[in-house]
Design a protein around this motif. Structure first.
Motif, PDB file in Angstrom:
ATOM      1  N   UNK A 139       0.828  -1.208   0.000  1.00 39.24           N
ATOM      2  CA  UNK A 139       0.000   0.000   0.000  1.00 39.24           C
ATOM      3  C   UNK A 139       0.861   1.256   0.000  1.00 39.24           C
ATOM      4  N   UNK A 140       1.978   1.236   0.732  1.00 37.20           N
ATOM      5  CA  UNK A 140       2.869   2.393   0.765  1.00 37.20           C
ATOM      6  C   UNK A 140       3.529   2.608  -0.593  1.00 37.20           C
ATOM      7  N   UNK A 141       3.854   1.520  -1.295  1.00 36.81           N
ATOM      8  CA  UNK A 141       4.410   1.658  -2.647  1.00 36.81           C
ATOM      9  C   UNK A 141       3.400   2.304  -3.581  1.00 36.81           C
ATOM     10  N   UNK A 142       2.132   1.928  -3.434  1.00 38.33           N
ATOM     11  CA  UNK A 142       1.109   2.527  -4.292  1.00 38.33           C
ATOM     12  C   UNK A 142       0.934   4.007  -3.963  1.00 38.33           C
ATOM     13  N   UNK A 143       1.012   4.363  -2.686  1.00 39.99           N
ATOM     14  CA  UNK A 143       0.971   5.769  -2.319  1.00 39.99           C
ATOM     15  C   UNK A 143       2.130   6.516  -2.959  1.00 39.99           C
ATOM     16  N   UNK A 144       3.300   5.899  -2.965  1.00 45.80           N
ATOM     17  CA  UNK A 144       4.461   6.537  -3.594  1.00 45.80           C
ATOM     18  C   UNK A 144       4.196   6.786  -5.076  1.00 45.80           C
ATOM     19  N   UNK A 145       3.561   5.829  -5.747  1.00 44.27           N
ATOM     20  CA  UNK A 145       3.228   6.007  -7.166  1.00 44.27           C
ATOM     21  C   UNK A 145       2.274   7.189  -7.334  1.00 44.27           C
ATOM     22  N   UNK A 146       1.237   7.248  -6.478  1.00 46.43           N
ATOM     23  CA  UNK A 146       0.270   8.348  -6.575  1.00 46.43           C
ATOM     24  C   UNK A 146       0.955   9.698  -6.390  1.00 46.43           C
TER      25      UNK A 146
ATOM     26  N   UNK B 149       7.260   6.435   9.893  1.00 49.77           N
ATOM     27  CA  UNK B 149       7.686   5.224   9.185  1.00 49.77           C
ATOM     28  C   UNK B 149       7.239   5.262   7.729  1.00 49.77           C
ATOM     29  N   UNK B 150       6.027   5.737   7.487  1.00 54.10           N
ATOM     30  CA  UNK B 150       5.538   5.853   6.116  1.00 54.10           C
ATOM     31  C   UNK B 150       6.351   6.899   5.353  1.00 54.10           C
ATOM     32  N   UNK B 151       6.640   8.019   6.002  1.00 49.79           N
ATOM     33  CA  UNK B 151       7.445   9.060   5.356  1.00 49.79           C
ATOM     34  C   UNK B 151       8.816   8.520   4.968  1.00 49.79           C
ATOM     35  N   UNK B 152       9.419   7.750   5.869  1.00 51.57           N
ATOM     36  CA  UNK B 152      10.715   7.156   5.560  1.00 51.57           C
ATOM     37  C   UNK B 152      10.632   6.183   4.393  1.00 51.57           C
ATOM     38  N   UNK B 153       9.590   5.401   4.366  1.00 49.94           N
ATOM     39  CA  UNK B 153       9.403   4.448   3.265  1.00 49.94           C
ATOM     40  C   UNK B 153       9.266   5.194   1.942  1.00 49.94           C
ATOM     41  N   UNK B 154       8.521   6.281   1.945  1.00 53.31           N
ATOM     42  CA  UNK B 154       8.343   7.060   0.716  1.00 53.31           C
ATOM     43  C   UNK B 154       9.676   7.614   0.218  1.00 53.31           C
ATOM     44  N   UNK B 155      10.472   8.142   1.145  1.00 56.77           N
ATOM     45  CA  UNK B 155      11.784   8.675   0.745  1.00 56.77           C
ATOM     46  C   UNK B 155      12.664   7.576   0.167  1.00 56.77           C
ATOM     47  N   UNK B 156      12.629   6.405   0.794  1.00 53.25           N
ATOM     48  CA  UNK B 156      13.435   5.275   0.313  1.00 53.25           C
ATOM     49  C   UNK B 156      12.988   4.798  -1.061  1.00 53.25           C
ATOM     50  N   UNK B 157      11.745   5.112  -1.421  1.00 51.37           N
ATOM     51  CA  UNK B 157      11.199   4.661  -2.695  1.00 51.37           C
ATOM     52  C   UNK B 157      11.056   5.801  -3.704  1.00 51.37           C
ATOM     53  N   UNK B 158      11.915   6.803  -3.561  1.00 58.22           N
ATOM     54  CA  UNK B 158      12.055   7.798  -4.598  1.00 58.22           C
ATOM     55  C   UNK B 158      11.128   8.981  -4.561  1.00 58.22           C
ATOM     56  N   UNK B 159      10.403   9.181  -3.467  1.00 59.97           N
ATOM     57  CA  UNK B 159       9.534  10.359  -3.362  1.00 59.97           C
ATOM     58  C   UNK B 159      10.385  11.509  -2.825  1.00 59.97           C
ATOM     59  N   UNK B 160      10.592  12.521  -3.650  1.00 62.23           N
ATOM     60  CA  UNK B 160      11.451  13.636  -3.263  1.00 62.23           C
ATOM     61  C   UNK B 160      10.661  14.876  -2.859  1.00 62.23           C
ATOM     62  N   UNK B 161       9.376  14.706  -2.593  1.00 59.46           N
ATOM     63  CA  UNK B 161       8.517  15.816  -2.172  1.00 59.46           C
ATOM     64  C   UNK B 161       8.645  15.978  -0.654  1.00 59.46           C
ATOM     65  N   UNK B 162       8.684  17.201  -0.137  1.00 58.55           N
ATOM     66  CA  UNK B 162       8.743  17.379   1.319  1.00 58.55           C
ATOM     67  C   UNK B 162       7.551  16.723   2.021  1.00 58.55           C
ATOM     68  N   UNK B 163       7.850  15.963   3.065  1.00 55.23           N
ATOM     69  CA  UNK B 163       6.804  15.238   3.804  1.00 55.23           C
ATOM     70  C   UNK B 163       6.807  15.700   5.253  1.00 55.23           C
ATOM     71  N   UNK B 164       5.659  16.173   5.708  1.00 57.19           N
ATOM     72  CA  UNK B 164       5.473  16.523   7.111  1.00 57.19           C
ATOM     73  C   UNK B 164       4.663  15.419   7.787  1.00 57.19           C
ATOM     74  N   UNK B 165       4.965  15.135   9.045  1.00 57.26           N
ATOM     75  CA  UNK B 165       4.252  14.091   9.769  1.00 57.26           C
ATOM     76  C   UNK B 165       3.761  14.615  11.108  1.00 57.26           C
TER      77      UNK B 165
END
Length: 331
Positions: free
Chosen positions: A240-247, A281-297
């Motif tokens: 699910x986190x990978x799909x969020x990264x795609x979105x 944890x989700x923010x970290x996963x997104x960064x590890x999977x190529x999401x370069x957008x600033x993420x606030x948690x």
């Protein structure tokens, strides 16, 4: 304008007789509001026959006529309006049986054949409600996605439903995904439900759609699950986190805000910390999977439970599941 284009129905809540009966009445109005337009003399007879057959409620015979319309050189352009009118006939018949309290087996064929052409959002929404009521949450999520995609198609849905109905479809699609991901419902095991693709450009659509006829959901619960009382993503949670990264890569928002939530079990201090750690944890996963957008948690603990307008058929454990979530807040 065809009869199907002249109205809409609210989402069907299967356990409420009055709502079911009202939904049937409104769907029947879609059928009886008028006949298919006739613009070519050569196909007048075929369309007239089809209209009379639908008016008489002869859905099996009408299907044969739809097939003839689809293959006719003169009438082929009326295939989709004919499919919509026949789908409305079948849906109204199914809803009347629901309103009478009949078991699913008595109307499942009607509902399935109404939904199969994917031309009437009300049929897909009703299918979602039926499958949700059966606790077939993965199937329900897919049906809600189909309804959303049909609504986005202005050719199929000339007049969009209300914001309330669109929001309801998106919320129900998210709830279905969370419940399927947690292993709730019919069938064993946790299930990741892939989101439908937008038929126009191939990007993620369904409940992840950028907008649905101008409606943009501001708080989108994503079906990311975690190990018990931990911030470690489960296998389904990682999908699910990978799909969020795609979105996020497709939609390229200027920033991303992730909000963690928990259920009420545990101390307030523990839940607040856990909700923050899960969002991080989700923010970290997104960064590890190529999401370069600033993420606030941020984390809310158990202070903001999910709004569930219709909890009929849901257990307390189901409610706990829906409250354990990470939401993507859109600007």
């Amino acid at each position: 304008m065809t009869p199907v284009q002249r109205g809409g129905i609210t989402l069907l809540r299967l356990r409420h007789f009055r709502t079911a009966l009202a939904a049937w009445a409104l769907t029947w109005a879609l059928i009886s509001a008028g006949a298919l337009p006739v613009l070519a003399q050569d196909c007048q007879s075929l369309l007239d026959t089809f209209n009379r057959t639908v008016d008489a409620g002869q859905e099996s015979e009408a299907q044969g006529l739809v097939d003839k319309i689809a293959t006719s050189a003169d009438c082929g352009r009326f295939q989709v309006p004919a499919q919509r009118r026949l789908a409305a006939l079948r849906l109204s018949a199914a809803q009347l049986l629901m309103a009478r309290g009949r078991p699913t087996a008595d109307f499942d064929r009607l509902l399935t054949t109404a939904e199969t052409p994917e031309v009437l959002w009300q049929a897909s929404a009703t299918m979602g409600e039926v499958r949700f009521g059966e606790r077939r949450f993965a199937d329900a999520a897919q049906a809600y996605d189909r309804a959303i995609e049909i609504i986005k198609n202005e050719t199929l849905t000339a007049s969009p439903p209300s914001k309330f109905e669109i929001d309801g479809l998106i919320e129900r699609a998210a709830q279905s995904r969370l419940l399927a991901a947690s292993g709730a419902g019919a069938g064993a095991g946790e299930k990741f439900v892939r989101t439908a693709r937008d038929q126009r450009d191939g990007t993620l659509g369904g409940f992840y759609s950028r907008s649905v006829r101008g409606i943009v959901p501001r708080a989108l619960p994503v079906p990311i699950t975690f190990e018990y009382r931990q911030s470690t993503l489960t296998g389904v949670g990682q999908e699910a986190a990978r799909e969020l990264a795609v979105a996020l890569k497709e939609q390229r928002p200027s920033r991303v805000t992730l909000v963690g939530h928990t259920d009420v079990r545990g101390t307030a201090e523990f839940n607040l910390r856990l909700s923050r750690e899960r969002a991080e944890a989700v923010a970290g996963f997104l960064r590890e999977n190529g999401v370069d957008i600033p993420v606030q948690t941020t984390g809310k603990g158990a202070t903001e439970p999910m709004r569930v307008f219709d909890a009929s058929g849901l257990s307390q454990d189901d409610i706990y599941t829906l409250n354990r979530r990470v939401e993507w807040l859109r600007d």
